[in-house]
Enzyme design. Structure first.
Site, PDB file in Angstrom:
ATOM      1  N   HIS A 119       0.852  -1.213   0.000  1.00 24.56           N
ATOM      2  CA  HIS A 119       0.000   0.000   0.000  1.00 24.56           C
ATOM      3  C   HIS A 119       0.880   1.252   0.000  1.00 24.56           C
ATOM      4  O   HIS A 119       0.680   2.172  -0.815  1.00 24.56           O
ATOM      5  CB  HIS A 119      -0.896  -0.023   1.239  1.00 24.56           C
ATOM      6  CG  HIS A 119      -1.692   1.227   1.473  1.00 24.56           C
ATOM      7  ND1 HIS A 119      -3.013   1.344   1.108  1.00 24.56           N
ATOM      8  CD2 HIS A 119      -1.341   2.425   2.010  1.00 24.56           C
ATOM      9  CE1 HIS A 119      -3.450   2.564   1.421  1.00 24.56           C
ATOM     10  NE2 HIS A 119      -2.447   3.245   1.976  1.00 24.56           N
ATOM     11  N   GLU A 120       1.853   1.323   0.916  1.00 18.57           N
ATOM     12  CA  GLU A 120       2.695   2.528   1.012  1.00 18.57           C
ATOM     13  C   GLU A 120       3.484   2.758  -0.275  1.00 18.57           C
ATOM     14  O   GLU A 120       3.642   3.903  -0.718  1.00 18.57           O
ATOM     15  CB  GLU A 120       3.638   2.412   2.205  1.00 18.57           C
ATOM     16  CG  GLU A 120       2.935   2.326   3.540  1.00 18.57           C
ATOM     17  CD  GLU A 120       1.912   3.435   3.760  1.00 18.57           C
ATOM     18  OE1 GLU A 120       0.888   3.186   4.424  1.00 18.57           O
ATOM     19  OE2 GLU A 120       2.111   4.551   3.243  1.00 18.57           O
ATOM     20  N   HIS A 123       1.704   4.751  -2.725  1.00 15.76           N
ATOM     21  CA  HIS A 123       1.879   6.200  -2.523  1.00 15.76           C
ATOM     22  C   HIS A 123       3.220   6.643  -3.079  1.00 15.76           C
ATOM     23  O   HIS A 123       3.309   7.684  -3.747  1.00 15.76           O
ATOM     24  CB  HIS A 123       1.846   6.533  -1.031  1.00 15.76           C
ATOM     25  CG  HIS A 123       0.518   6.392  -0.373  1.00 15.76           C
ATOM     26  ND1 HIS A 123      -0.643   6.900  -0.920  1.00 15.76           N
ATOM     27  CD2 HIS A 123       0.147   5.773   0.771  1.00 15.76           C
ATOM     28  CE1 HIS A 123      -1.660   6.627  -0.114  1.00 15.76           C
ATOM     29  NE2 HIS A 123      -1.210   5.958   0.922  1.00 15.76           N
ATOM     30  N   HIS A 129      -5.144   7.765  -1.835  1.00 12.99           N
ATOM     31  CA  HIS A 129      -6.090   6.764  -1.330  1.00 12.99           C
ATOM     32  C   HIS A 129      -7.275   6.613  -2.275  1.00 12.99           C
ATOM     33  O   HIS A 129      -7.717   7.572  -2.865  1.00 12.99           O
ATOM     34  CB  HIS A 129      -6.565   7.144   0.057  1.00 12.99           C
ATOM     35  CG  HIS A 129      -5.539   6.863   1.095  1.00 12.99           C
ATOM     36  ND1 HIS A 129      -5.369   7.634   2.223  1.00 12.99           N
ATOM     37  CD2 HIS A 129      -4.617   5.872   1.178  1.00 12.99           C
ATOM     38  CE1 HIS A 129      -4.389   7.161   2.967  1.00 12.99           C
ATOM     39  NE2 HIS A 129      -3.905   6.080   2.352  1.00 12.99           N
TER      40      HIS A 129
END
Lengths: 368, 83
Positions: A119-120, A123, A129
């Protein structure tokens, strides 16, 4: 999927990363493997390549820290904020930080480092998100199970809009999030739960509040991490305040968020023959205290009080519920009617007059 | 703490402070030490609405049990909206 303002992205496809510090929760090799797998989630579906360097400044610097750890975005101790990362750019750009007050794991305990890192790194590559509860880039953590992780379609669409598609996708079939108003919507199961209605589809269920038009879409595993995806059938026994969920030859009993001890059990412990492979649909009829189980073109009747199958079953669905077809995906009861779901249609059956009184679209369940 | 409340639930002051911090961290709620009326786009109610819309909850602009329960869930520290 969303992007950062100005759609920040890397202008190159060969990126480097460096692991600046480790957590004591996992062995170094486990941390390195988790991050390598996390980068592969994104390199599988884009032309991006990630190379680990062991000295100097990498594009993506990775570290573990607690509370204030040098970037004026402090962590907050156990739980709460788990990690954060910066969008593409110089200096802090792309860097990912993990809260070492969390318990990091490579399974379902604590927080799974691979999942949070994947997930990170989304980014770090330019994704913000997503509002899609099935997306990896949805902001809330959900353990998605042991079986191989496949990047959901929403994330694939987002990252490929930034970097294009790669040519080495090992799993081209990326799970999509269902649309409740799709004309061809079919469902897996439906049950009442303490006044709400839960409608199951793939990895998700919709929560329908009696007073609300909008249904909330939630991952099954965000409520019940131990449950499998894509369940077959579900029903509530309001007297015992239990919901039973079926998949294949197994049945789980849930009391709110908790799975009742001793479950899952085998369905033949309920009196079904050993060769029974699955339950298609099930409904509890409050007035009679009977629970009807539908499997294939037959159905069974179970007496909840005596906890015994009624004699004379199974019977053919067509004999008792003429017109609903010879397969049932899901069924629920309300105000003297049974609602049988078969593909994109639902049949409103009057228990009193023993006949179908209306045929609706399955998605009319959501006021579409 | 000037949090618009849904009357379905009793929130402690600590709960309200947590909610305010959550909206400041993830929805760019600006501090308002003087208490003077802010532009409507940066009030607590508008930020609650933003968060409820983001998560597909019922959009009321009030802190209710479901919204507060969602704030409790472990999550990523990157803001959901804003710079």
């Amino acid at each position: 999927y969303n992007f950062f303002p100005r759609k920040l992205k890397w202008s190159k496809t060969n990126l480097t990363y460096r692991i600046m510090s480790y957590t004591s929760d996992l062995r170094r090799a486990e941390v390195e493997r988790a991050f390598k797998r996390a980068f592969k989630v994104w390199s599988d579906v884009t032309p991006l390549n990630f190379t680990r360097i062991r000295s100097g400044t990498a594009d993506i610097m990775i570290s573990f820290g607690t509370k204030e750890h040098g970037d004026f975005y402090p962590f907050d101790g156990p739980s709460g904020l788990l990690a954060h990362a910066f969008p593409p750019g110089p200096d802090y750009g792309g860097d990912a930080h993990f809260d070492d007050d969390e318990t990091w794991s490579n399974d379902s305990r604590g927080y799974n480092l691979f999942l949070v890192a994947a997930h990170e790194f989304g980014h770090s590559l330019g994704l913000e998100h997503s509002r899609d509860p099935g997306a990896l880039m949805f902001p809330i953590y959900t353990y998605t199970g042991k079986s191989g992780f496949v990047l959901p379609d929403d994330d694939v669409q987002g990252i490929q809009e930034l970097y294009g598609a790669g040519d080495r996708d090992p799993n081209p079939k990326h799970p999509k999030t269902p649309e409740k108003c799709a004309a061809d919507l079919s469902i897996d199961a439906v049950t009442k739960l303490r006044g709400e209605m839960l409608v199951f589809k793939d990895r998700f269920f919709w929560r329908l509040h009696p007073q609300m038009v909008e249904a909330e879409l939630v991952l099954i595993k965000s409520f019940w991490p131990e449950l499998p995806n894509k369940i077959d059938a579900a029903y509530e026994n309001p007297i015992k305040d239990l919901v039973f969920m079926f998949k294949g030859k197994k049945v789980w009993a849930l009391n709110g968020y908790d799975i009742v001890e001793g479950f899952p059990k085998k369905i033949n412990e309920m009196g079904f023959p050993k060769e029974m492979k699955r339950i298609d649909a099930v409904v509890h009829i409050d007035d009679t205290g009977k629970t009807l189980f539908f499997t294939g073109n037959k159905y069974w009747s179970y007496d909840e009080e005596t906890e015994v199958m009624d004699t004379g079953y199974p019977k053919f669905i067509e004999d008792e519920f003429a017109g609903i077809g010879d397969r049932v995906d899901a069924v629920y009861q309300r105000n003297g009617y049974l609602y049988f779901f078969n593909g994109p249609l639902q049949f409103e059956y009057s228990i009193w007059s023993k006949r179908i009184v209306r045929i609706l679209h399955t998605n009319s369940l959501f006021w579409c | 703490v000037p949090v618009p409340l849904d009357d379905s639930h009793e929130f402690t002051e600590e709960d309200l402070r947590f909610a305010e911090r959550y909206l400041r961290t993830h929805y760019d709620l600006r501090p308002n030490p003087t208490g003077i009326m802010k532009k409507s786009a940066n009030t607590m109610a508008s930020k609650l609405r933003e968060m409820q819309a983001f998560f597909g909850l019922e959009v009321t602009g009030k802190l209710d049990e479901e919204t507060y329960e969602l704030m409790q869930k472990p999550r990523c520290g990157v803001p959901d909206v804003g710079e």
